[in-house]
Design an enzyme around this catalytic site. Structure first.
Site, mmCIF file in Angstrom:
data_model
loop_
_atom_site.group_PDB
_atom_site.id
_atom_site.type_symbol
_atom_site.label_atom_id
_atom_site.label_comp_id
_atom_site.label_asym_id
_atom_site.label_seq_id
_atom_site.Cartn_x
_atom_site.Cartn_y
_atom_site.Cartn_z
ATOM 1 N N THR A 18 102.277 38.623 -43.799
ATOM 2 C CA THR A 18 102.935 39.239 -42.641
ATOM 3 C C THR A 18 104.224 38.480 -42.340
ATOM 4 O O THR A 18 104.349 37.293 -42.623
ATOM 5 C CB THR A 18 102.025 39.235 -41.406
ATOM 6 N N GLY A 19 105.187 39.188 -41.792
ATOM 7 C CA GLY A 19 106.452 38.549 -41.443
ATOM 8 C C GLY A 19 107.201 37.994 -42.636
ATOM 9 O O GLY A 19 107.798 36.926 -42.554
ATOM 10 N N ALA A 20 107.181 38.724 -43.737
ATOM 11 C CA ALA A 20 107.791 38.216 -44.968
ATOM 12 C C ALA A 20 109.128 38.869 -45.274
ATOM 13 O O ALA A 20 109.556 38.899 -46.428
ATOM 14 C CB ALA A 20 106.835 38.406 -46.146
ATOM 15 N N GLY A 23 112.854 34.132 -43.810
ATOM 16 C CA GLY A 23 112.280 32.829 -43.516
ATOM 17 C C GLY A 23 111.214 32.355 -44.481
ATOM 18 O O GLY A 23 111.242 32.678 -45.672
ATOM 19 N N TYR A 168 104.666 29.996 -26.238
ATOM 20 C CA TYR A 168 104.694 29.775 -27.680
ATOM 21 C C TYR A 168 103.681 28.708 -28.094
ATOM 22 O O TYR A 168 102.908 28.893 -29.042
ATOM 23 C CB TYR A 168 106.091 29.362 -28.137
#
Length: 302
Positions: A18-20, A23, A168
């Site tokens: 995920t989130g690839a 970054g 966070y």
């Protein structure tokens, strides 16, 4: 020092990251792809996902996934079940950082909603696919900020007294509590699947895009003395995901001063992350919030 040169070929394996689209997620996907893994990139923006796939040296595909929407998470899990017979590696990497006060589509505070609850739901809905792999792994990406987090009096929906840093830190502690409780539950169920956690140290990524201009300037100048590249930041995640010597319940991060940079090593998690009562509390809250009950036949190890 462990590096991608220590990774074995993993031909025939499938991983979801995920989130690839950028970054450390993209660098993780590239390294896995270079070693024969079919990488599925979970992305809210499928056009950015397609662009990321074009950067992979091997095979890959895009999965439409918005972790801020539980309906999207459920649809993504359904879609992946239709596309693959098993999932060898699940990397829960996507995350928000220092967001202004806002809620997810389901009404949760956005950082706990995306960083933890979205991944909690996704993992539970895909766990049967991971368990079909003879050596399935779930790697959840946390942060050195987890040590400053607390779930005491945690309200998943409240924005009262909201502070971006506090939210966070709490979400990153939640990542660790989840990863370690999942390890205990898998162990109790006698599953071969393992759950681990990792953190990238201080990596120079676009995670800081929502920070103040002054912070971004400082990070791009003097901050370079204490940070490392996205490629280096991905190494702890890759080690947790692929090293045959790691075991469930471990935590990997940079081994240099302050744990900001350096080669990936096994690390001691913050004390709060090892609290069984906190793990149980968060797990129960997460099941109630998401409606996702994990398909494990045994109760958690205590």
């Amino acid at each position: 020092m462990w590096s991608t040169r220590d990774m074995s070929r993993l031909d025939g394996a499938t991983a979801l990251v995920t989130g690839a689209t950028g970054g450390i997620g993209l660098e993780t996907a590239k390294a896995l792809s270079a070693h024969g893994v079919h990488v599925v990139i979970g992305a809210r923006d499928t056009e950015r996902g397609a662009d990321a796939i074009r950067q992979l040296p091997g095979r890959g595909s895009v999965l439409s996934l918005d972790l801020a929407c539980l309906e999207s998470v459920r649809q993504a899990a359904t879609d992946l079940h239709e596309r693959v017979d098993r999932l060898d590696i699940l990397i829960n990497n996507a995350g928000l950082w220092w967001q202004p006060a806002r809620r997810t589509k389901d009404g949760f505070e956005s950082q706990i909603g995306v960083n933890h609850l979205g991944h909690f739901a996704l993992t539970g809905l895909l766990l049967d696919l991971v368990e079909r792999s003879p050596a399935g792994r779930v790697v959840t990406v946390s942060s050195i900020a987890a040590g400053a987090g607390s779930i005491t009096r945690l309200d998943l929906r409240s924005l009262d007294g909201y502070r971006p840093t506090t939210a966070y830190n709490t979400s990153k502690l939640a990542n660790l509590l989840f990863a370690f409780e999942l390890h205990h539950q898998l162990t109790a169920a006698g599953a071969s699947t393992i759950s681990l956690a990792a953190h990238p140290g201080a990596a120079r990524t676009d995670l800081f895009r929502d920070a103040s201009p002054g912070f971004r300037v400082a990070n791009a100048t003097i901050g370079r003395l204490f940070t490392q590249s996205p490629q280096a930041g991905a190494l702890p995640v890759l080690r947790a995901a692929t090293d045959p010597q790691v075991t469930g319940g471990e935590y990997y991060g940079p081994g240099g001063p302050g744990r900001f940079r350096g080669a990936p090593k096994r690390q001691q998690a913050p004390r709060r992350a090892g609290d069984p009562a906190a793990r149980r509390q968060l797990w129960t809250m997460s099941e109630e919030a998401t409606g996702v009950i994990y398909p494990l036949r045994a109760g958690p190890v205590r």
